[in-house]
Design a protein around this motif. Structure first.
Motif, PDB file in Angstrom:
ATOM      1  N   GLU A   1      19.156  12.497   5.037  1.00  0.00           N
ATOM      2  CA  GLU A   1      18.989  11.048   5.207  1.00  0.00           C
ATOM      3  C   GLU A   1      17.695  10.734   5.959  1.00  0.00           C
ATOM      4  O   GLU A   1      16.971   9.787   5.626  1.00  0.00           O
ATOM      5  N   LEU A   2      17.397  11.528   6.989  1.00  0.00           N
ATOM      6  CA  LEU A   2      16.168  11.319   7.741  1.00  0.00           C
ATOM      7  C   LEU A   2      14.940  11.511   6.864  1.00  0.00           C
ATOM      8  O   LEU A   2      13.993  10.699   6.908  1.00  0.00           O
TER       9      LEU A   2
ATOM     10  N   GLN B   1      13.289  17.527  -0.496  1.00  0.00           N
ATOM     11  CA  GLN B   1      13.830  18.637  -1.279  1.00  0.00           C
ATOM     12  C   GLN B   1      14.260  19.789  -0.373  1.00  0.00           C
ATOM     13  O   GLN B   1      15.300  20.431  -0.605  1.00  0.00           O
ATOM     14  N   SER B   2      13.486  20.093   0.668  1.00  0.00           N
ATOM     15  CA  SER B   2      13.862  21.160   1.594  1.00  0.00           C
ATOM     16  C   SER B   2      15.150  20.808   2.315  1.00  0.00           C
ATOM     17  O   SER B   2      16.042  21.662   2.493  1.00  0.00           O
ATOM     18  N   ALA B   3      15.280  19.583   2.736  1.00  0.00           N
ATOM     19  CA  ALA B   3      16.494  19.167   3.427  1.00  0.00           C
ATOM     20  C   ALA B   3      17.707  19.218   2.505  1.00  0.00           C
ATOM     21  O   ALA B   3      18.812  19.591   2.927  1.00  0.00           O
TER      22      ALA B   3
ATOM     23  N   LEU C   1       0.855  -1.185   0.000  1.00  0.00           N
ATOM     24  CA  LEU C   1       0.000   0.000   0.000  1.00  0.00           C
ATOM     25  C   LEU C   1       0.889   1.233   0.000  1.00  0.00           C
ATOM     26  O   LEU C   1       1.990   1.222   0.557  1.00  0.00           O
ATOM     27  N   GLU C   2       0.407   2.297  -0.633  1.00  0.00           N
ATOM     28  CA  GLU C   2       1.190   3.523  -0.711  1.00  0.00           C
ATOM     29  C   GLU C   2       0.343   4.709  -0.247  1.00  0.00           C
ATOM     30  O   GLU C   2      -0.802   4.877  -0.671  1.00  0.00           O
ATOM     31  N   VAL C   3       0.920   5.501   0.661  1.00  0.00           N
ATOM     32  CA  VAL C   3       0.323   6.749   1.110  1.00  0.00           C
ATOM     33  C   VAL C   3       0.877   7.877   0.240  1.00  0.00           C
ATOM     34  O   VAL C   3       2.033   7.840  -0.201  1.00  0.00           O
ATOM     35  N   ASP C   4       0.056   8.887  -0.037  1.00  0.00           N
ATOM     36  CA  ASP C   4       0.465  10.004  -0.895  1.00  0.00           C
ATOM     37  C   ASP C   4       1.807  10.578  -0.405  1.00  0.00           C
ATOM     38  O   ASP C   4       1.890  11.123   0.706  1.00  0.00           O
ATOM     39  N   PRO C   5       2.882  10.482  -1.225  1.00  0.00           N
ATOM     40  CA  PRO C   5       4.225  10.844  -0.751  1.00  0.00           C
ATOM     41  C   PRO C   5       4.626  12.279  -1.039  1.00  0.00           C
ATOM     42  O   PRO C   5       5.796  12.638  -0.842  1.00  0.00           O
ATOM     43  N   ARG C   6       3.715  13.145  -1.495  1.00  0.00           N
ATOM     44  CA  ARG C   6       4.130  14.487  -1.898  1.00  0.00           C
ATOM     45  C   ARG C   6       4.698  15.285  -0.732  1.00  0.00           C
ATOM     46  O   ARG C   6       5.674  16.036  -0.896  1.00  0.00           O
ATOM     47  N   ILE C   7       4.135  15.153   0.435  1.00  0.00           N
ATOM     48  CA  ILE C   7       4.674  15.859   1.597  1.00  0.00           C
ATOM     49  C   ILE C   7       6.073  15.357   1.916  1.00  0.00           C
ATOM     50  O   ILE C   7       6.995  16.139   2.228  1.00  0.00           O
ATOM     51  N   GLY C   8       6.255  14.043   1.816  1.00  0.00           N
ATOM     52  CA  GLY C   8       7.573  13.483   2.078  1.00  0.00           C
ATOM     53  C   GLY C   8       8.602  13.940   1.066  1.00  0.00           C
ATOM     54  O   GLY C   8       9.756  14.231   1.421  1.00  0.00           O
ATOM     55  N   ARG C   9       8.214  14.002  -0.198  1.00  0.00           N
ATOM     56  CA  ARG C   9       9.143  14.470  -1.226  1.00  0.00           C
ATOM     57  C   ARG C   9       9.519  15.941  -0.990  1.00  0.00           C
ATOM     58  O   ARG C   9      10.680  16.322  -1.164  1.00  0.00           O
TER      59      ARG C   9
ATOM     60  N   GLN D   1      18.801  22.826   2.242  1.00  0.00           N
ATOM     61  CA  GLN D   1      19.530  23.236   3.427  1.00  0.00           C
ATOM     62  C   GLN D   1      20.927  22.637   3.465  1.00  0.00           C
ATOM     63  O   GLN D   1      21.891  23.290   3.906  1.00  0.00           O
ATOM     64  N   ARG D   2      21.040  21.412   2.990  1.00  0.00           N
ATOM     65  CA  ARG D   2      22.369  20.801   2.935  1.00  0.00           C
ATOM     66  C   ARG D   2      23.280  21.551   1.977  1.00  0.00           C
ATOM     67  O   ARG D   2      24.465  21.774   2.266  1.00  0.00           O
ATOM     68  N   SER D   3      22.758  21.949   0.827  1.00  0.00           N
ATOM     69  CA  SER D   3      23.581  22.694  -0.142  1.00  0.00           C
ATOM     70  C   SER D   3      24.074  24.001   0.463  1.00  0.00           C
ATOM     71  O   SER D   3      25.246  24.392   0.295  1.00  0.00           O
ATOM     72  N   SER D   4      23.185  24.710   1.181  1.00  0.00           N
ATOM     73  CA  SER D   4      23.592  25.955   1.822  1.00  0.00           C
ATOM     74  C   SER D   4      24.654  25.707   2.879  1.00  0.00           C
ATOM     75  O   SER D   4      25.640  26.457   2.989  1.00  0.00           O
ATOM     76  N   ALA D   5      24.471  24.660   3.668  1.00  0.00           N
ATOM     77  CA  ALA D   5      25.431  24.348   4.721  1.00  0.00           C
ATOM     78  C   ALA D   5      26.781  23.960   4.138  1.00  0.00           C
ATOM     79  O   ALA D   5      27.839  24.318   4.681  1.00  0.00           O
ATOM     80  N   LEU D   6      26.768  23.236   3.019  1.00  0.00           N
ATOM     81  CA  LEU D   6      28.031  22.843   2.393  1.00  0.00           C
ATOM     82  C   LEU D   6      28.773  24.063   1.863  1.00  0.00           C
ATOM     83  O   LEU D   6      30.015  24.154   1.962  1.00  0.00           O
TER      84      LEU D   6
END
Length: 423
Positions: free
Chosen positions: A178-179, A119-121, A107-115, A124-129
């Motif tokens: 990763e989280l 993308q936000s993480a 079964l699959e739950v709508d993953p748009r929030i997860g995606r 933030q990683r690019s800025s931190a790097l």
């Protein structure tokens, strides 16, 4: 006038003939029948040829001390799946009862929030790097200026501290990515192991939370049997030795397994003690959650046994017909009362009335009488034949403790034998 006289004469002759017949009856069998009557040579029970009957010898055999109960089958690998994220059900990839493999999508739950979180993480990683790279360059320049004496020690230590903070911020951003990627995987519910899908109570479009059960996966390859018995019987159970049989609808065992667990205390509500056994279900075809009839074998002992087709019944008293020596020589049939125990495999346990080695008739029970001369002959093999000429249906099956059938055996030895075969 002649016709009238002839009629009167005919009536008189008829009356005389009837009177003669009644006279013969009053004389008794010996006078009326002559030498050929029942009391003469060749007549009666004592004057005929001995009746040929099949006989067996009463011998001891295995008698199982058993109890029949209701048990439940439990899958040793069974899990109810819950979503680890909130959202709307986007897709259901399987059907209830379908066989699935480990890792297969259920079964699959709508993953748009997860995606979006991923993308936000990543941003933030690019800025931190980038900040980490700038801090590293600043620290290197500060180090060079410090060597040339153009920068104070305090300014140099500040640049080193900023570089360390940027390094930590970059590692945190990478961990956050990763989280978010792990949480994105939670939007897809997969099978944790090979098994069968249970009921799916949700449908596409439903909003689910982490407290809503989506489905279950059961593996019935190894099943655990749970059965409860009275405490007094549980004391007789020996783990690893006491055997448990799962019975089919006909009462035949389909699988046998040893008891591996005996509960140390009775259930507070039922006051019964739980037993557990486990078996391989590959070739049996039973189902997890199934309620089954169970027979617990507490012990096996040797005891005299009598086949059902050697037993006759009069009211509540059971009888066996023994072949013994007659007063005038030869062998005669003698019906003796017996007390019977459990009925197992078409054999009664003999509790009283017969000795080991006694010769018992198993044929022509309907026509045998006490004292009748007989000619015994070995009984033919009957295999699993039951209820032939005897009281095969005398007992009633008792579910629960003592699941074997036990007839209501009377002890009045003076009861008239009556007719055989449950007459």
């Amino acid at each position: 006038m002649r016709l009238v006289r002839r009629g009167v004469v005919g009536v008189w002759l008829t009356v005389m003939a009837l009177a003669g017949c009644h006279g013969d009856k009053d004389k008794g069998p010996s006078q009326a029948g002559g030498a050929g009557g029942p009391g003469g040579p060749g007549g009666g029970a004592g004057g005929g040829q001995p009746l040929a009957v099949e006989v067996i010898q009463v011998q001891p055999g295995p008698v199982r001390d058993t109890g029949e109960y209701i048990g439940t089958l439990i899958s040793r690998r069974s899990i109810t799946l819950y979503p680890q994220v909130n959202g709307y059900v986007k897709r259901i990839a399987v059907r209830p009862g379908e066989q699935v493999k480990r890792g297969q999508l259920l079964l699959e739950v709508d993953p748009r929030i997860g995606r979006a979180g991923v993308q936000s993480a990543q941003a933030q990683r690019s800025s931190a790097l980038a900040q980490r790279q700038f801090a590293r360059s600043t620290r290197q320049r500060a180090e060079q200026l410090l060597k040339e004496g153009l920068l104070s020690r305090q300014d140099y230590e500040q640049s080193v501290s900023q570089a360390a903070a940027a390094e930590a911020s970059a590692r945190s951003a990478e961990a956050q990515v990763e989280l978010q990627q792990v949480e994105l995987g939670f939007y897809q519910v997969t099978a944790p192991f090979d098994g069968v899908v249970g009921n799916i109570p949700v449908k596409v479009g439903d909003y689910v939370t982490q407290q809503v059960a989506l489905t279950s996966v059961d593996q019935s390859r190894a099943l655990e049997l749970s059965v409860s018995v009275p405490p007094e019987r549980a004391a007789e159970v020996k783990p690893g030795t006491t055997q448990v049989d799962v019975l089919n609808m006909e009462g035949k065992p389909v699988v046998r397994a040893p008891v591996f667990f005996v509960a140390p205390t009775p259930n507070a509500n039922t006051q019964l003690v739980e037993l557990k056994a486990v078996f391989d279900n590959n070739e049996v075809g039973l189902l997890a959650g199934q309620v089954v009839h169970v027979e617990v074998e507490y012990a096996v002992r040797e005891s005299l046994r009598l086949p059902t087709y050697a037993v006759s019944q009069q009211s509540s008293q059971f009888f066996a017909t023994v072949v013994t020596e007659g007063d005038g020589g030869g062998q005669v049939a003698q019906r003796v009362p017996v007390q019977l125990g459990a009925l197992q495999d078409n054999y009664y346990e003999v509790l009283k009335g017969l000795e080991q080695g006694a010769t018992v008739a198993v044929g022509a029970l309907q026509s045998l009488r006490d004292g009748q001369p007989v000619q015994p002959k070995p009984a033919r093999p009957r295999g699993e034949e039951s209820g032939v000429g005897g009281a095969a249906d005398a007992g009633t099956a008792t579910p629960g403790d003592g699941g074997t059938r036990r007839p209501d055996a009377g002890t009045d030895a003076g009861t008239d034998a009556g007719t055989s075969g449950g007459g």
